[in-house]
Design a protein around this motif. Structure first.
Motif, mmCIF file in Angstrom:
data_model
loop_
_atom_site.group_PDB
_atom_site.id
_atom_site.type_symbol
_atom_site.label_atom_id
_atom_site.label_comp_id
_atom_site.label_asym_id
_atom_site.label_seq_id
_atom_site.Cartn_x
_atom_site.Cartn_y
_atom_site.Cartn_z
ATOM 1 N N VAL A 229 -5.795 -55.015 40.957
ATOM 2 C CA VAL A 229 -5.550 -53.728 41.767
ATOM 3 C C VAL A 229 -6.344 -52.605 41.024
ATOM 4 O O VAL A 229 -6.188 -52.208 39.726
ATOM 5 C CB VAL A 229 -3.857 -53.173 41.626
ATOM 6 C CG1 VAL A 229 -3.906 -51.852 42.384
ATOM 7 C CG2 VAL A 229 -3.243 -54.421 42.201
ATOM 8 N N VAL A 230 -7.189 -51.899 41.988
ATOM 9 C CA VAL A 230 -7.953 -50.923 41.548
ATOM 10 C C VAL A 230 -7.374 -49.572 41.807
ATOM 11 O O VAL A 230 -6.869 -49.301 42.755
ATOM 12 C CB VAL A 230 -9.568 -51.075 42.232
ATOM 13 C CG1 VAL A 230 -10.391 -49.823 41.618
ATOM 14 C CG2 VAL A 230 -10.179 -52.334 41.901
ATOM 15 N N GLY A 231 -7.588 -48.532 40.881
ATOM 16 C CA GLY A 231 -7.069 -47.225 41.071
ATOM 17 C C GLY A 231 -7.367 -46.189 39.778
ATOM 18 O O GLY A 231 -8.632 -46.089 39.545
ATOM 19 N N GLY A 232 -6.231 -45.942 39.118
ATOM 20 C CA GLY A 232 -6.669 -44.871 38.025
ATOM 21 C C GLY A 232 -6.970 -45.439 36.710
ATOM 22 O O GLY A 232 -6.916 -44.972 35.790
ATOM 23 N N GLY A 233 -6.924 -46.782 36.892
ATOM 24 C CA GLY A 233 -7.280 -47.567 35.600
ATOM 25 C C GLY A 233 -6.150 -47.710 34.660
ATOM 26 O O GLY A 233 -6.716 -48.040 33.424
ATOM 27 N N GLN A 234 -5.117 -47.787 34.839
ATOM 28 C CA GLN A 234 -4.045 -47.924 33.920
ATOM 29 C C GLN A 234 -4.062 -49.658 33.714
ATOM 30 O O GLN A 234 -4.711 -50.295 34.148
ATOM 31 C CB GLN A 234 -2.437 -47.663 34.640
ATOM 32 C CG GLN A 234 -2.490 -46.149 34.923
ATOM 33 C CD GLN A 234 -2.934 -45.852 36.180
ATOM 34 O OE1 GLN A 234 -3.613 -46.493 37.078
ATOM 35 N NE2 GLN A 234 -2.339 -44.711 36.686
ATOM 36 N N GLN A 235 -3.375 -49.851 32.424
ATOM 37 C CA GLN A 235 -3.201 -50.999 31.840
ATOM 38 C C GLN A 235 -4.445 -51.792 31.789
ATOM 39 O O GLN A 235 -4.763 -52.830 32.249
ATOM 40 C CB GLN A 235 -2.110 -52.090 32.917
ATOM 41 C CG GLN A 235 -0.853 -51.233 33.120
ATOM 42 C CD GLN A 235 0.146 -52.168 33.088
ATOM 43 O OE1 GLN A 235 0.695 -52.878 32.313
ATOM 44 N NE2 GLN A 235 0.860 -52.468 34.402
ATOM 45 N N ARG A 236 -5.628 -51.180 30.826
ATOM 46 C CA ARG A 236 -6.742 -51.822 30.618
ATOM 47 C C ARG A 236 -7.540 -51.774 31.840
ATOM 48 O O ARG A 236 -8.513 -52.581 31.718
ATOM 49 C CB ARG A 236 -6.547 -53.000 29.753
ATOM 50 C CG ARG A 236 -5.850 -52.934 28.708
ATOM 51 C CD ARG A 236 -5.337 -54.310 28.019
ATOM 52 N NE ARG A 236 -4.537 -53.849 26.893
ATOM 53 C CZ ARG A 236 -4.837 -54.073 25.554
ATOM 54 N NH1 ARG A 236 -6.128 -54.555 25.408
ATOM 55 N NH2 ARG A 236 -3.959 -53.948 24.331
ATOM 56 N N GLY A 237 -7.426 -50.934 32.798
ATOM 57 C CA GLY A 237 -8.106 -51.385 34.227
ATOM 58 C C GLY A 237 -7.868 -52.598 34.960
ATOM 59 O O GLY A 237 -8.322 -52.821 36.029
ATOM 60 N N LEU A 238 -6.900 -53.417 34.714
ATOM 61 C CA LEU A 238 -6.480 -54.646 35.094
ATOM 62 C C LEU A 238 -5.539 -54.536 36.193
ATOM 63 O O LEU A 238 -5.513 -55.297 37.335
ATOM 64 C CB LEU A 238 -6.103 -55.831 34.313
ATOM 65 C CG LEU A 238 -6.812 -56.020 32.986
ATOM 66 C CD1 LEU A 238 -6.264 -56.975 31.830
ATOM 67 C CD2 LEU A 238 -8.152 -56.960 33.490
ATOM 68 N N LEU A 239 -4.552 -53.545 36.191
ATOM 69 C CA LEU A 239 -3.605 -53.439 37.156
ATOM 70 C C LEU A 239 -3.113 -52.082 37.441
ATOM 71 O O LEU A 239 -2.215 -51.520 36.548
ATOM 72 C CB LEU A 239 -2.347 -54.357 36.761
ATOM 73 C CG LEU A 239 -1.403 -54.488 38.091
ATOM 74 C CD1 LEU A 239 -1.912 -55.065 39.126
ATOM 75 C CD2 LEU A 239 -0.049 -55.209 37.344
ATOM 76 N N SER A 240 -4.059 -51.132 38.118
ATOM 77 C CA SER A 240 -3.640 -50.111 38.260
ATOM 78 C C SER A 240 -2.577 -49.395 38.808
ATOM 79 O O SER A 240 -2.036 -50.197 39.741
ATOM 80 C CB SER A 240 -4.895 -49.254 38.934
ATOM 81 O OG SER A 240 -6.189 -49.181 38.324
ATOM 82 N N GLY A 241 -1.968 -48.295 38.393
ATOM 83 C CA GLY A 241 -0.744 -47.850 39.059
ATOM 84 C C GLY A 241 0.217 -47.443 37.960
ATOM 85 O O GLY A 241 -0.141 -48.015 36.866
ATOM 86 N N THR A 242 1.018 -46.319 38.211
ATOM 87 C CA THR A 242 1.948 -45.937 37.320
ATOM 88 C C THR A 242 2.944 -47.038 36.697
ATOM 89 O O THR A 242 3.611 -47.858 37.606
ATOM 90 C CB THR A 242 2.996 -44.970 37.769
ATOM 91 O OG1 THR A 242 1.675 -43.940 38.287
ATOM 92 C CG2 THR A 242 3.715 -44.112 36.783
ATOM 93 N N VAL A 243 2.946 -47.282 35.531
ATOM 94 C CA VAL A 243 3.993 -48.308 34.871
ATOM 95 C C VAL A 243 5.536 -47.804 35.136
ATOM 96 O O VAL A 243 5.491 -46.234 34.750
ATOM 97 C CB VAL A 243 3.642 -48.731 33.459
ATOM 98 C CG1 VAL A 243 4.659 -49.710 33.018
ATOM 99 C CG2 VAL A 243 2.217 -49.472 33.617
ATOM 100 N N ASP A 244 6.485 -48.547 35.527
ATOM 101 C CA ASP A 244 7.749 -48.166 35.429
ATOM 102 C C ASP A 244 8.400 -48.333 34.094
ATOM 103 O O ASP A 244 8.656 -49.391 33.755
ATOM 104 C CB ASP A 244 8.488 -48.975 36.603
ATOM 105 C CG ASP A 244 9.806 -48.431 36.753
ATOM 106 O OD1 ASP A 244 10.487 -47.937 35.771
ATOM 107 O OD2 ASP A 244 10.462 -48.845 37.757
#
Length: 383
Positions: A229-244
């Protein structure tokens, strides 16, 4: 603004009675431990952990603690592996298979009896896929081709409960090993080091954590580089999106409880499995086939009632007796397909359609088993 209408929660239909839940492999409602912790955890850790304030930092620290705890429970550490938080096991399996960089045209070896998110995702990648089965003892039943770049399997089979024995002797030595441990985590030990697992999928919903809690544990050095998933680059750029953060913390806490009580739960659930198996032998006069070997995980018992559609029996048990059972792997529950695993094992379609899966949890009781055994004759009579 003053509302004259009823609140949406007041408009919800009247809920059904609390069921006797013997379909725990499909998913476990948040357990009492999780529910008790939720209000305080949610009140403190619901802010965005990716922000710049001290409150975001508080959530980031909590996420780091949850990651360390999950890694400890698996048998590894932040020096050796890292966690990617996911909303479910399906996402984690997709990330593992779509995110890894492998040599061009190298084939994959995939467990035929694995979850659809494992099997179907592998088949969608445009690579050759070699299927294999685990035998009743949990061993890979054939030597896998030496050119396979990745081997994917289920640690505990979703349908039969067969437990992989942890051996890598049938695999190419350089193959990346992906293990789906969603049915295993908190119930059976995971051989992270012994089997040198590279990618490990865990699910919280199978042990009483929030339904949308899961993760992919990645061994450092494994070439996982392509973003799912591409977006803000969260989680090492592998799965973008705000982590819960809330779900991650509750997942780690429930997992800690489950792993701490693992041995006692295995013994207790094993006794329930034996009670159920013996009762089904009596009801079927020894003629109802079992697809789960006695060496399988006691949390799952898969059997058939010949000449009865398993899906209809399951619906009648739920509607008339408030008892939930499954008809196979939860991932195929909404399709008309017969089990690919049973087909690969040579089970005729008619018998496969008669299959029923009972799956237990540490909260299951002898009364639950007895209620099912008492209800089945009436359901078959009314069928």
């Amino acid at each position: 603004m003053v509302r004259n209408e009823s609140h949406i929660l007041e408009e919800l239909p009247k809920t059904l009675r609390v069921p006797i839940d013997l379909d725990r492999a499909a998913g476990h409602v948040p357990n009492a431990f999780c529910m008790a912790m939720y209000p305080n955890v949610a009140a403190k850790y619901s802010r965005n952990p990716h922000g710049l304030t001290c409150y975001a930092e508080e959530c980031r620290r909590a996420l780091n603690m949850a990651e360390r705890r999950i890694l400890e429970l698996v048998g590894t550490s932040p020096e050796e592996a890292f966690v990617i938080w996911c909303p479910n096991g399906t996402t984690a399996l997709n990330l593992a298979l779509r995110g890894i960089e492998l040599p061009d045209a190298s084939p994959l070896a995939i467990d035929i009896g694995g979850h659809h998110a494992l099997v179907n995702t592998a088949r969608s990648l445009g690579r050759e896929v070699d299927g294999f089965l685990l035998d009743d003892g949990g061993a890979i039943a054939q030597r896998l081709p030496s050119e396979c770049a990745l081997v994917g399997l289920s640690m505990v089979n979703n349908e039969t409960g067969v437990v992989w024995n942890g051996a890598r002797d049938a695999m190419p030595s350089k193959a990346v090993l992906l293990v789906d441990a969603c049915q295993c985590f908190g119930k059976h030990p995971i051989p992270w080091n012994l089997a040198h697992i590279d990618l490990l999928v865990l699910s919280g919903r199978k042990i009483g954590a929030p339904a949308s809690s899961a993760c992919l544990v990645c061994r450092k050095g494994v070439p996982l580089k392509t973003a799912l998933v591409v977006g803000g680059g969260q989680q090492r750029g592998l799965l973008s999106g705000t982590v819960d953060t809330v779900n991650a913390l509750l997942f780690a806490a429930v997992a800690e409880e489950a792993c701490g009580n693992m041995d006692a739960a295995l013994e207790r659930v094993g006794a329930l499995n034996k009670r159920l198996r013996e009762g089904l032998v009596r009801l079927g006069c020894g003629k109802w086939p079992f697809f789960s070997p006695e060496s399988a995980s006691p949390y799952i018992l898969y059997f058939a009632i010949p000449n009865y559609q398993g899906a209809l029996v399951a619906r009648l048990l739920a509607a008339e007796h408030g008892i939930l059972v499954g008809t196979g792997s939860a991932c195929t529950a909404e399709s008309n397909e017969t089990s690919a695993l049973l087909k690969a094992k040579g089970v005729p379609d008619a018998q496969a359609r008669s299959a029923i899966r009972v799956s237990l949890s540490p909260e299951s009781t002898a009364d639950d088993i007895d209620a099912l055994l008492a209800a089945l004759p009436q359901v078959l009579k009314d069928y």
